[in-house]
Design an enzyme around this catalytic site. Structure first.
Site, mmCIF file in Angstrom:
data_model
loop_
_atom_site.group_PDB
_atom_site.id
_atom_site.type_symbol
_atom_site.label_atom_id
_atom_site.label_comp_id
_atom_site.label_asym_id
_atom_site.label_seq_id
_atom_site.Cartn_x
_atom_site.Cartn_y
_atom_site.Cartn_z
ATOM 1 N N TYR A 51 84.718 111.571 -20.365
ATOM 2 C CA TYR A 51 86.017 110.936 -20.090
ATOM 3 C C TYR A 51 87.190 111.813 -20.519
ATOM 4 C CZ TYR A 51 83.570 106.521 -19.133
ATOM 5 O OH TYR A 51 82.755 105.545 -18.607
ATOM 6 N N LYS B 215 70.380 111.024 -22.855
ATOM 7 C CA LYS B 215 69.693 111.418 -21.616
ATOM 8 C C LYS B 215 69.236 112.860 -21.816
ATOM 9 C CE LYS B 215 68.576 110.656 -17.245
ATOM 10 N NZ LYS B 215 67.524 109.703 -16.864
ATOM 11 N N ASP C 154 68.537 105.264 -19.116
ATOM 12 C CA ASP C 154 68.034 104.430 -18.014
ATOM 13 C C ASP C 154 67.073 103.370 -18.547
ATOM 14 O OD1 ASP C 154 66.627 106.723 -18.649
ATOM 15 O OD2 ASP C 154 65.784 107.008 -16.657
ATOM 16 N N ASP D 174 80.080 102.746 -22.454
ATOM 17 C CA ASP D 174 80.950 101.955 -21.581
ATOM 18 C C ASP D 174 80.091 101.012 -20.733
ATOM 19 O OD1 ASP D 174 83.086 101.082 -20.093
ATOM 20 O OD2 ASP D 174 83.494 103.004 -19.118
ATOM 21 N N ASP E 295 79.038 96.742 -21.493
ATOM 22 C CA ASP E 295 79.344 95.703 -20.504
ATOM 23 C C ASP E 295 78.083 94.943 -20.115
ATOM 24 O OD1 ASP E 295 82.076 96.065 -20.313
ATOM 25 O OD2 ASP E 295 82.061 96.133 -18.122
#
Ligand code: NAD
Length: 353
Positions: A138, A188, A220, A244, A248
């Site tokens: 980001y 990851k 994942d 992020d 959620d």
């Protein structure tokens, strides 16, 4: 206790007003709380031409904590990227060096039916997701959209330094020590070198916390496990982008994003506190929004910035009582409960307080 209040856009002003009423009540009971309002997001773009005016940043810097509603809305979606409301949010997080985002996902027993998952999968859920907030893809440079060999390409850079990983890992281990002492680090590493470093550094920090059981999970798989068996987790720690998305996802396990607070802390526990949801333009101005996530954010503020566990617990108990009494805003309503609006929910919390 100097608190900068930034209501923002959409439902932001409605929900922060209820949280401020709760803070006012605590002031009447003797806590030295001072609040001052500022503008951020779309309302600041309209009034000041930028999403994070200098005056707001100064106010936030001079305060002990910030209480934020939400920013954004469709009327600002087509502005140049630098002027978009969300830039104000990224800017204030960066300026205040709020690198640790704490997002609890707790399922109140009264709301077990609000989850889309089976009650037995989620009942009693209590996870804390610790998300790094000021690094990663980001913020990484270089970034952009440009022409290359006659074609337009877009690109971003995923980057973490060892020091950035070390400090967020320590926050997560510290929180795990105060809970069930289990920490799952999400990365990851099978594909991304940046997250191989993440795994190596978190593993190294674990040596400082021998009582915490550390595990690692690929992102994942973590996304899948959160839906399959979420109660296996106690504390999770991950980078900005994965956090992020996973936070959620975790918030939806609980049935309503309108219930979930969050905290973003700097190295000295100065913090910005805000609901996990956005500005909900679809219901803004209608008095329908659930103010509980914002009220619970004020409780987190008292706990993490001001170290006042008693006041935090008092607010949380008041919220639990209101739920036990059967009051619900539309987002968590079910048959057999009483549907109320934003202000009536605030009234009920104040009465329970
Ligand atoms: P959202 O969280 O605003 O809304 C998603 C859905 O949840 C909507 O149906 C909304 O009505 C409902 N909802 C959210 N909060 C609620 C509450 N307190 N009570 C009842 N229902 C609630 O997400 P979105 O629709 O993707 O985004 C809307 C705007 O918010 C966009 O401009 C987005 O950029 C912005 N946004 C801001 C933040 C923030 O300020 N931290 C976070 C996410 C999105």
């Amino acid at each position: 206790m100097k608190i900068c209040v930034l209501p923002g856009d959409g439902i932001g002003p409605e929900i922060t007003a209820q949280a401020v009423r709760v803070l006012d009540a605590l002031r009447s009971d003797g806590l030295p709380i001072e609040t001052e309002e500022g503008r951020i997001g779309g309302c600041a773009v309209d009034a000041d031409g930028v999403p994070l005016p200098e005056a707001t940043l100064t106010l936030a810097q001079q305060s002990d904590a910030v209480l934020l509603g939400a920013v954004g809305g469709p009327q600002w979606d087509n502005l140049p990227r630098e002027q978009r409301p969300e830039r104000g949010l990224l800017g204030i997080r960066k300026s205040l060096q709020l690198f640790a985002n704490l997002r609890p996902a707790i399922l109140y027993p009264e709301l077990a039916n609000a989850s889309t998952l089976k009650p037995e999968v989620v009942a009693g859920l209590d996870i804390m997701i610790v998300r790094e907030l000021t690094g990663d893809i980001y913020f990484g440079q270089p970034r952009g959209i440009e022409e290359r060999d006659g074609e337009t390409v877009g690109y971003n850079t995923m980057i973490y330094s060892e020091a950035e990983i070390r400090r967020i890992a320590r926050v997560a281990f510290d929180i795990a020590m105060k809970r069930d002492r289990r920490l799952c680090s999400v990365d990851k590493m099978n594909v991304l070198e940046c997250t191989q470093l993440w795994r190596d550094v978190v593993t190294d920090v674990a040596k400082e916390f021998p009582e915490v059981e550390l595990s690692h999970m690929l992102v994942d798989n973590a996304a899948m496990q959160l839906v399959r068996n979420p109660k296996q987790f106690d504390v999770m720690v991950t980078g900005n982008m994965f956090g992020d998305i996973l936070s959620d996802e975790a918030s939806m396990l609980t049935g309503s994003i309108g219930m979930l607070p969050s905290a973003s802390l700097d190295a000295n526990n100065k913090g910005m506190y805000e609901p996990s949801h956005g500005s909900a333009p679809d219901i803004a101005g209608k008095g329908l929004a659930n103010p509980l996530a914002t009220i619970l954010s004020a409780a987190m503020m008292l706990r993490y910035t001001f170290g006042n566990e008693a006041a935090a617990a008092r607010i949380e108990s008041a919220v639990k009582k209101v739920l036990a009494d059967g009051l619900r805003t539309a987002d968590i309503y079910e048959a057999g409960t009483r549907k109320v609006g934003t202000a009536a929910m605030g009234d009920a919390v104040l009465a329970a307080l």
